[in-house]
Write a protein that holds these residues in place. Structure first.
Motif, PDB file in Angstrom:
ATOM      1  N   HIS A  51       3.750   4.472  10.408  1.00  0.00           N
ATOM      2  CA  HIS A  51       4.048   5.098   9.113  1.00  0.00           C
ATOM      3  C   HIS A  51       5.194   4.423   8.378  1.00  0.00           C
ATOM      4  O   HIS A  51       6.179   4.022   8.975  1.00  0.00           O
ATOM      5  N   ASN A  52       5.078   4.343   7.044  1.00  0.00           N
ATOM      6  CA  ASN A  52       6.143   3.785   6.205  1.00  0.00           C
ATOM      7  C   ASN A  52       6.771   4.822   5.278  1.00  0.00           C
ATOM      8  O   ASN A  52       7.829   4.572   4.696  1.00  0.00           O
ATOM      9  N   LEU A  53       6.106   5.987   5.115  1.00  0.00           N
ATOM     10  CA  LEU A  53       6.546   6.908   4.058  1.00  0.00           C
ATOM     11  C   LEU A  53       7.945   7.465   4.311  1.00  0.00           C
ATOM     12  O   LEU A  53       8.733   7.621   3.379  1.00  0.00           O
TER      13      LEU A  53
ATOM     14  N   LYS B 280       0.831  -1.222   0.000  1.00  0.00           N
ATOM     15  CA  LYS B 280       0.000   0.000   0.000  1.00  0.00           C
ATOM     16  C   LYS B 280       0.861   1.266   0.000  1.00  0.00           C
ATOM     17  O   LYS B 280       0.639   2.182  -0.783  1.00  0.00           O
ATOM     18  N   SER B 281       1.853   1.299   0.915  1.00  0.00           N
ATOM     19  CA  SER B 281       2.677   2.514   1.037  1.00  0.00           C
ATOM     20  C   SER B 281       3.535   2.700  -0.211  1.00  0.00           C
ATOM     21  O   SER B 281       3.680   3.825  -0.706  1.00  0.00           O
ATOM     22  N   THR B 282       4.072   1.598  -0.731  1.00  0.00           N
ATOM     23  CA  THR B 282       4.924   1.688  -1.918  1.00  0.00           C
ATOM     24  C   THR B 282       4.118   2.169  -3.122  1.00  0.00           C
ATOM     25  O   THR B 282       4.525   3.084  -3.831  1.00  0.00           O
TER      26      THR B 282
ATOM     27  N   PHE C 226      -4.091   8.762  -0.108  1.00  0.00           N
ATOM     28  CA  PHE C 226      -4.059   8.302   1.284  1.00  0.00           C
ATOM     29  C   PHE C 226      -3.592   6.855   1.379  1.00  0.00           C
ATOM     30  O   PHE C 226      -4.221   5.945   0.822  1.00  0.00           O
ATOM     31  N   ASP C 227      -2.465   6.693   2.098  1.00  0.00           N
ATOM     32  CA  ASP C 227      -1.954   5.364   2.433  1.00  0.00           C
ATOM     33  C   ASP C 227      -2.681   4.954   3.717  1.00  0.00           C
ATOM     34  O   ASP C 227      -2.541   5.611   4.753  1.00  0.00           O
ATOM     35  N   MET C 228      -3.487   3.900   3.615  1.00  0.00           N
ATOM     36  CA  MET C 228      -4.423   3.598   4.709  1.00  0.00           C
ATOM     37  C   MET C 228      -3.859   2.608   5.737  1.00  0.00           C
ATOM     38  O   MET C 228      -2.954   1.843   5.438  1.00  0.00           O
TER      39      MET C 228
ATOM     40  N   LEU D 285      -2.242   7.653   6.672  1.00  0.00           N
ATOM     41  CA  LEU D 285      -3.191   7.607   7.794  1.00  0.00           C
ATOM     42  C   LEU D 285      -2.928   6.375   8.656  1.00  0.00           C
ATOM     43  O   LEU D 285      -3.700   6.052   9.555  1.00  0.00           O
ATOM     44  N   ASP D 286      -1.823   5.679   8.351  1.00  0.00           N
ATOM     45  CA  ASP D 286      -1.437   4.491   9.130  1.00  0.00           C
ATOM     46  C   ASP D 286      -0.454   4.939  10.202  1.00  0.00           C
ATOM     47  O   ASP D 286       0.610   5.465   9.883  1.00  0.00           O
ATOM     48  N   SER D 287      -0.818   4.738  11.483  1.00  0.00           N
ATOM     49  CA  SER D 287       0.080   5.291  12.512  1.00  0.00           C
ATOM     50  C   SER D 287       1.431   4.559  12.559  1.00  0.00           C
ATOM     51  O   SER D 287       2.400   5.089  13.092  1.00  0.00           O
TER      52      SER D 287
HETATM   53 MG   LIG Z   1       2.385   0.665   4.757  1.00  0.00          MG
END
Ligand SMILES: [Mg+2]
Ligand SMILES: Nc1ncnc2c1ncn2[C@@H]1O[C@H](COP(=O)(O)OP(=O)(O)OP(=O)(O)O)[C@@H](O)[C@H]1O
Length: 288
Positions: free
Chosen positions: A42-44, A16-18, A134-136, A38-40
């Motif tokens: 976080h990966n970004l 998802k993040s990628t 939005f990355d969920m 919005l994922d606590s």
């Molecule tokens: Mg992710």
């Protein structure tokens, strides 16, 4: 609001993040883009190799990235409740007020409310963006996020009904007691009607043409089965998945036969590590 809203959901680790990062980098070549996690967990920051926070950071002239702080949003919200309680219960002793607040702190639904609040702040603060991506968070919380407005509306409708009945009774009592013809405005009813309007706006926006829900899967049965459940759960609450992203696609592997009726995008496995803006850009240009 002119922005198009894209959500990326799916089982843990599917990409998802990628994919949201790749698509944001790709779109930002020609459009103004705000990418938000919005994922606590976080990966970004790891993907871009830049440290992000809840203040948007410019990655290029067209791309901003934010990692929202849900905990802070919940604290802000509890602060607002504390204020509301203090204003509407001026005659209550301070310790009573604290009791009420402690119960509210434990109430279910706070996390998804924090998410919805973060989402709405981003929408408000970045109305100039062409695309809001939005990355969920994990599936269970994402589902609660999408269902929160309609669940809340069910409750609010019932509470409005109850409040109206209480109001009728109060009016009868006060007319008998003091013969007052004009009853002061019911603050609680007013607040409920405000909330109703707010959740209706969210519900309409989330179900509008502006929103695109992207489900990311891999070619393994676990992520496909979770994908099926997501589609079903979303359908029950009136949402449809717009696109299936089959990530880490390998054509020598078994075909994904579950999602034929959906638009599909196949993303191959990258030979390079997908870390850093330049690597993302090179791969994004080759796939989209
Ligand atoms: Mg992710
Ligand atoms: N197309 C791809 N090619 C190669 N590696 C990929 C690809 N997509 C994702 N990856 C790698 O797979 C791993 C998981 O991806 P990612 O972190 O984006 O998944 P996620 O769904 O956001 O996970 P989480 O649920 O933990 O947030 C990462 O190491 C990422 O670099």
């Amino acid at each position: 609001m002119k922005s198009k809203i894209h959500f990326y959901i799916g089982k843990g680790g599917v990409g998802k993040s990628t994919i949201s990062s790749l698509y944001s980098v790709y779109l930002s070549d020609n459009h103004k883009v705000n990418l938000a996690s919005l994922d606590s967990a976080h990966n970004l920051s790891d993907i871009f190799n830049i440290s992000f926070s809840d203040r948007p950071k410019d990655i290029s002239s067209n791309l901003k990235v934010t990692e929202v702080n849900i905990e802070n949003k919940i604290k802000e919200y509890l602060g607002e409740i504390e204020n509301d309680l203090a204003i509407s219960n001026t005659n209550l002793a301070a310790f009573n007020l604290l009791d009420e607040l402690n119960i509210i702190k434990q109430s279910p639904g706070l996390e998804e409310y924090g998410l919805l609040k973060s989402f709405s702040d981003i929408i408000e603060n970045h109305a100039e963006a062409d695309h809001l991506i939005f990355d969920m968070p994990p599936t269970a919380l994402s589902m609660k996020f999408f269902s929160l407005p309609s669940r809340s509306l069910l409750w609010i409708e019932k509470l409005i009904d109850l409040r109206n009945r209480i109001k009728e009774k109060k009016e009868i009592v006060s007319t008998i007691k003091i013969g007052k013809s004009e009853i002061e405005q019911d603050k609680i009813l007013k607040k409920l009607l405000e909330l109703k309007k707010q959740f209706q706006t969210f519900n309409n926006l989330l179900k509008s043409e502006k929103v695109e829900i992207n489900l990311v899967v891999n070619q393994d049965s676990l992520s496909i089965n979770e994908g099926r459940k997501i589609i079903n759960e979303l359908e029950i609450i009136g949402f449809k998945v717009d696109k299936i992203i089959i990530n880490k696609f390998d054509e020598t592997q078994q075909k994904v036969s579950a999602f034929e009726i959906f638009d599909q995008v196949k993303i191959p496995i990258s030979k390079e590590k997908l870390i850093g803006y330049e690597n993302l850009k090179t791969f994004a240009i080759s796939i989209f």
